[in-house]
Design a protein around this motif. Structure first.
Motif: not given
Ligand code: BG6
Length: 497
Positions: A221, A231, A245, A346, A228, A187, A385, A240-241, A184, A153
Motif C-alpha cells: 500500500e 485503531y 487477507h 503501508k 485510523r 474480490k 489489484q 491488520d492484514m 478479500y 474484522k
Molecule cells: C483493511 C485494512 O482490512 O484492508 C486496511 O484494515 C487496508 O488497513 C485494507 O488498507 C486493504 O484493502 P484493499 O481492498 O484496499 O486491498
C-alpha cells in the motif's frame, strides 16, 4: 434471481463503511435487479436524524462512490427503501423499540421477518449488541424466517480473544447464522484463483513442489494510516492484514480441489492448508519474520509524507509495525519444501496486490553458449489489484540470425475481456448472505487457525520491542531485512515497474 425479501439492519450506519461501501454495494445490487422488491435497509446510529435526513446523508457522496455508471432513477428507487432509527446500542429498552420498528416494516413492506444485521461498529461492541439482540428475541429463527449477522474484522486481536469472541457470539447465535466478512473474499480476482487453478487442465499438474520453486504474496500500500491512527496503533500490519487477507490468498492458492463450491467443502480445504502451515518457533521468528515502521519520506509522485509516529492518534514513540513479512512453509504432500513469502506494508513505493508463482528453472544446458538477455525464470503472476489480470513470463527466441533468448510476457487483463465493471467487493458478499450462502465467509475455525499461525510471531514481537524503528523511509520497498529474507535463500522479491 433476486434475494428473498428482507430487512438489512446496519449498526453504525453513520460511519464511513456504510457510505463508502455498503450503500454503493446496495446500489449495484439494485441496478443488477438482485435486491428483492420487498427490501428495506434500516440504518441505526446515535445521530439524531429522520429517514429523509439519512437519505440525504447517504446521497451526498453516492455519485462519487458509484462512479460513472451512476443513474439517478436507480438511486431514487433505492433511496426510497432506506430508513433510519436513532439508537443507543448499549441500552436494552432501545432494542424493544427496534423490535416494534421491524414488525412495522414487515407489515408495511412485506419483508417477511427476515433480518440481516450488519455490525459496522467497533469490535468491542459485537458481543454486547449480539446479547441485546438475543435478549429481545431478534436472533431467534423460525421455519418461516431467518436471522443472520455479518461482522467485520478484526475478529479478536490474538488467538485467545478470537476464541472468547466466538464463544460469546455462540451464546446467542448458531455458527450458521454468523457471517464473518473478509472483503478479500469478495474480490473477483481472488475468487478467480480457484477458477484459474481448477477450470484449466494444464495448470493443476504443475501446481506443486515438483515444479514450483516458491511463491511471493505481496499486498503493498502506498497510503499511510490515514484517519485510523488509533485503531492501527492497537493492530499493526501483522494483525491488520496477515491472519485475514493474506492467508485468504494463501488458502485459495494452496488448497486441494474441493469437492464442490459449497461453504463446508471450501472451508474444509482452506482449513487443511492452514493446518499444514508450520507455526514458527521463537527462534525462527527471529529469522523468518520481519517488521518495519515507516519514517518520513518522499513518495514516487514527489509528495513528502510524514513518519508514522507523527500521524494523528499515534504514540510518538510507537513500536507498532507498519510493515510485516514472513516466510512460511507447509507440511503436506503438495507443498513440502516450497517457501511462501508474504509481505505487506503501508507507505510503500506502489499500491498493488499480487501473487507471484515462480517455477523451477528448466535445465538450459543446451543453451549454455547462447546469449541470454535478462532471462528470468518462468513465472505466473496473479494480479489481484489494480490492473487485474494474469501474466506469464516465458523465455523466447529473440528474432535474428543468432540464437538469443529473452523473457516475454503473456498478459490477460480483465478489463480487455469484461470491461470495467465498478463494484465495491461487497456486492457478492451481501447478496450471498441474503441467500444464506456462506461460501465466501469465514467460519470460526478458519479465524482461529489464522491467529494460531501468527501467534508465535506476535508473542516474540511483544516480548522484544524493536529498537530501530522507524527502519524504512516512506516511498521505499520496506526495511532492508525484508530483502534479506529472500536474498539469504538466493532469491529476490519481484518488483513491479
Ligand atoms: C483493511 C485494512 O482490512 O484492508 C486496511 O484494515 C487496508 O488497513 C485494507 O488498507 C486493504 O484493502 P484493499 O481492498 O484496499 O486491498
Amino acid at each position: 434471481p433476486p434475494a428473498p425479501p428482507n430487512v438489512m439492519i446496519i449498526f453504525g450506519a453513520g460511519g464511513d463503511l456504510t457510505k463508502r461501501k455498503l450503500v454503493p454495494a446496495l446500489y449495484h445490487l439494485s441496478n443488477a435487479r438482485l435486491l428483492p422488491e420487498s427490501f428495506v435497509m434500516l440504518g441505526l446510529d446515535r445521530l439524531d436524524m429522520d429517514d429523509d435526513g439519512f437519505r440525504n446523508l447517504m446521497g451526498e457522496q453516492i455519485r462519487d462512490h458509484v462512479g460513472e455508471v451512476f443513474e439517478e432513477d436507480v438511486w431514487t428507487k433505492l433511496c426510497e427503501r432506506l430508513q433510519y432509527m436513532k439508537i443507543d446500542m448499549l441500552s436494552g429498552p432501545d432494542y424493544e423499540l427496534l423490535c416494534e420498528r421491524l414488525s412495522r416494516i414487515d407489515a408495511e413492506r412485506g419483508t417477511e421477518g427476515n433480518y440481516l444485521f450488519y455490525m459496522a461498529i467497533p469490535p468491542s461492541l459485537f458481543s454486547k449488541v449480539a446479547d441485546h439482540l438475543g435478549d429481545v428475541g431478534l436472533l431467534h429463527e423460525t421455519e418461516d424466517d431467518w436471522r443472520r449477522v455479518i461482522i467485520e474484522k478484526p475478529f479478536g486481536r490474538d488467538l485467545d480473544s478470537a476464541i472468547a469472541l466466538n464463544n460469546h457470539l455462540h451464546k446467542n447465535l448458531d455458527e450458521d447464522q454468523i457471517y464473518r466478512i473478509d472483503h478479500y473474499l469478495g474480490k473477483e480476482t481472488v475468487q478467480n484463483i480457484m477458477v484459474f487453478r481448477f477450470a484449466n487442465g494444464f495448470i493443476e499438474p504443475l501446481w506443486n513442489r515438483h515444479h514450483i520453486d516458491h511463491v511471493q504474496i505481496t499486498v503493498a500500500e502506498s497510503v499511510g494510516v490515514e484517519h485510523r491512527g488509533a485503531y492501527y496503533e492497537e493492530a499493526g500490519a501483522m494483525r491488520d492484514m496477515i491472519p485475514n487477507h493474506l492467508l485468504v490468498l494463501l488458502g485459495f492458492l494452496a488448497m486441494e480441489p474441493p469437492n464442490s463450491f459449497e461453504a463446508h467443502a471450501m472451508r474444509d480445504e482452506v482449513n487443511k492448508v492452514l493446518d499444514a502451515i508450520t507455526p514458527l518457533t521463537p527462534e525462527q521468528v527471529l529469522t523468518h519474520a520481519v517488521r518495519g515502521q515507516y519514517g518520513a519520506g518522499t513518495m514516487p509522485n514527489g509528495e513528502q509524507v510524514m513518519a508514522y509516529r507523527a500521524s494523528n492518534g499515534v504514540d510518538p514513540n510507537s513500536h507498532t509495525e507498519t510493515f510485516a513479512a514472513l516466510k512460511l512453509g507447509m507440511d503436506n504432500w503438495r507443498w513440502a519444501g516450497v517457501p511462501f513469502y508474504l509481505r505487506t506494508g503501508k507507505r510503500l513505493t506502489a499500491q498493488y496486490t499480487e501473487i507471484a508463482i515462480q517455477f523451477k528453472k528448466a535445465p538450459t544446458i543446451m543453451f549454455q553458449d547462447t546469449e541470454v538477455d535478462e532471462l528470468e525464470p518462468d513465472m505466473v503472476v496473479l494480479r489481484i489489484q489494480p490492473n487485474e489480470g494474469i501474466q506469464m513470463s516465458l523465455g523466447a527466441k529473440i528474432p535474428g540470425p543468432t540464437m538469443r533468448i529473452g523473457t516475454v510476457n503473456m498478459d490477460f487483463c480483465y478489463e480487455d475481456y469484461f470491461g470495467n465493471k465498478p463494484a465495491t467487493g461487497y456486492e457478492t458478499l451481501i447478496y450471498d448472505c441474503m441467500k444464506g450462502d456462506a461460501t465466501l465467509y469465514k467460519h470460526a475455525d478458519t479465524v482461529e487457525k489464522g491467529w494460531e499461525i501468527v501467534q508465535s510471531v506476535l508473542d516474540v514481537w511483544s516480548a522484544l520491542p524493536p529498537r530501530e524503528f522507524p527502519n524504512y523511509a516512506a516511498g521505499t520497498w520496506g526495511p532492508a531485512a525484508a530483502g534479506n529474507l529472500l536474498r539469504e535463500d538466493g532469491r529476490l522479491w519481484r518488483r513491479i515497474q
